[in-house]
Design an enzyme around this catalytic site. Sequence first.
Site, PDB file in Angstrom:
ATOM      1  N   LYS A  38      19.854  48.595  25.414  1.00 21.09           N
ATOM      2  CA  LYS A  38      19.798  48.608  26.877  1.00 21.09           C
ATOM      3  C   LYS A  38      19.613  50.040  27.383  1.00 21.09           C
ATOM      4  O   LYS A  38      19.821  51.013  26.646  1.00 21.09           O
ATOM      5  CB  LYS A  38      21.082  48.009  27.468  1.00 21.09           C
ATOM      6  CG  LYS A  38      22.342  48.772  27.121  1.00 21.09           C
ATOM      7  CD  LYS A  38      23.563  48.103  27.730  1.00 21.09           C
ATOM      8  CE  LYS A  38      24.836  48.888  27.407  1.00 21.09           C
ATOM      9  NZ  LYS A  38      26.017  48.334  28.058  1.00 21.09           N
ATOM     10  N   TYR A 273      20.261  79.738  42.649  1.00 16.76           N
ATOM     11  CA  TYR A 273      20.920  79.331  43.893  1.00 16.76           C
ATOM     12  C   TYR A 273      22.406  79.661  43.854  1.00 16.76           C
ATOM     13  O   TYR A 273      23.076  79.504  42.841  1.00 16.76           O
ATOM     14  CB  TYR A 273      20.772  77.824  44.114  1.00 16.76           C
ATOM     15  CG  TYR A 273      19.370  77.353  44.376  1.00 16.76           C
ATOM     16  CD1 TYR A 273      18.704  77.682  45.551  1.00 16.76           C
ATOM     17  CD2 TYR A 273      18.717  76.547  43.453  1.00 16.76           C
ATOM     18  CE1 TYR A 273      17.417  77.231  45.799  1.00 16.76           C
ATOM     19  CE2 TYR A 273      17.425  76.091  43.679  1.00 16.76           C
ATOM     20  CZ  TYR A 273      16.777  76.436  44.861  1.00 16.76           C
ATOM     21  OH  TYR A 273      15.503  75.984  45.103  1.00 16.76           O
TER      22      TYR A 273
END
Length: 382
Positions: A38, A273
Site C-alpha cells: 500500500k 529562510y
Amino acid sequence: MLESYSRAWIEIDPDAIAHNLEETQKLIGSTKIMAIVKANAYGHGDITVAKACQAWGIDFFGVSSVDEALRLRQAGLQENILILGYTPEEHWHYLHEQNVTQSLCSYAYACKLNDYAKSHDVIIHAHCKVDTGMNRTGILYQPQEKHFEDIVRAYQLDYVQADGIFSHFPVSDDLGIDASTFTKQQIGLFNEVLDRLKDNGIDPGLTHLQNSYGILNYQDLGYDYCRPGLLPLGLTSDDQIPIATQPDFIPILSLYANVSVVKWIQPGMSVSYGRHFIAQKPTKVATMSIGYADGLPRLISNQGVEVLVHGKRCPLIGNICMDQCMIDVTQVDNVQEGDIVCLIGHQGKEQVTMDAITRSAHTINNELASTLGARVPRLKKR
C-alpha cells in the site's frame, strides 16, 4: 562514480527484496507472506516491489484501496489482492470485475456489499476483519464487548464469500509488560474467534494477524499468512526500538540529489529562510537540488542531520526550502556543480540511514518513506 539521473532521485535494489523475504520467512516457519504494498509500497514503488515479491513466490498482496489494487492488475499481477481499507460503493464493481478481495470493515458494510452483489448476481470475495483492540475498523471482539454473532452472520451472507479472517496489532512493536500483555490478549481473542467459528461449523478460511513487528516479536504463531509491509523493504519503523529477533535486513532504498551551486560565505552571513544558520567562520556551502516538496522533512532543518559528499559526512545547514537545501562542505575538497549527494544509502565507506532523518523529524520510517515526493523518480539500482 554514480551517474546523475535527475535533480533528485531514488534508487531501488529489487535484488535485496528477495534477501529480506528470506530473512522474514526464517522467523515465521510455514506461515506464508502477504506482501503489503500500500501507499506505493511505502513510497518505494509498488509495481517494482510487487514484481520482485512475485518473482520470489509471493501469491498474496495487501493494499489500502481499490485504485492501488487496479495498479497491480494493470501491471499484469494476477495474484490474490486484499483491500485492507474501505472501498466506496461506486467502486464495488471493480471487486468482482478484477477479482479483488475486500476486507469487511463492519457487519453493516458487509450487508450493503451483499445487497449490491445480490442485485448484480455476482459473488464478492472478502476477508472478515475482527477488531481485537485497534478500534479502527472491524467487527468488535474485545473483552468488554464481543460481537461474535455479527462475525457469524458475515460468514453466512449469500453473495459475499468470506474466504479469510484477520485482525491487527497496535502495540506489537513494544516489548514492555503492558504492551506485550495487550498483544498476547489480542492473540488469545483472535484464536477464540477461530475456535468458536469452528465450533459453529464455520470454516474461518485463511487466517492472518501479524504485521511487521508482530513477525519480529511474536514470530511463528501458526496462521496461514502474515502481513509485512516494511520488512521486505529492509526497514523497521525505528531502528532504536528493541526487537526480540535479529534478522539481517538490507534497506532497498537510496536517495540522491545533485549539487547545483557551491559558494564561500564569510562570518556573519546567514543561510536560507529565517536566518537560523549564521556562519561563525568562512564556510563553503553547497546547495542541493532537493527540498521538502520532494519529501525531505523541513523539521530536520538545523538538527545536525548529515549527508554524504565524496564519501564524507556533511551537515545540513539552514532551513530546508521547498525545492532546495544547503550543506556545509567546508571539509570536502573539489565539490562542484553536478556532484552527487547521498541522503540515504552508501557512498564510499560511509552510510547514512533513513532512520537518522526520521528520528530528527520525530516520526517513523513508515511516514518518511511514504511521503517521499512523487516527482522524485524511482529507478532500479544498476
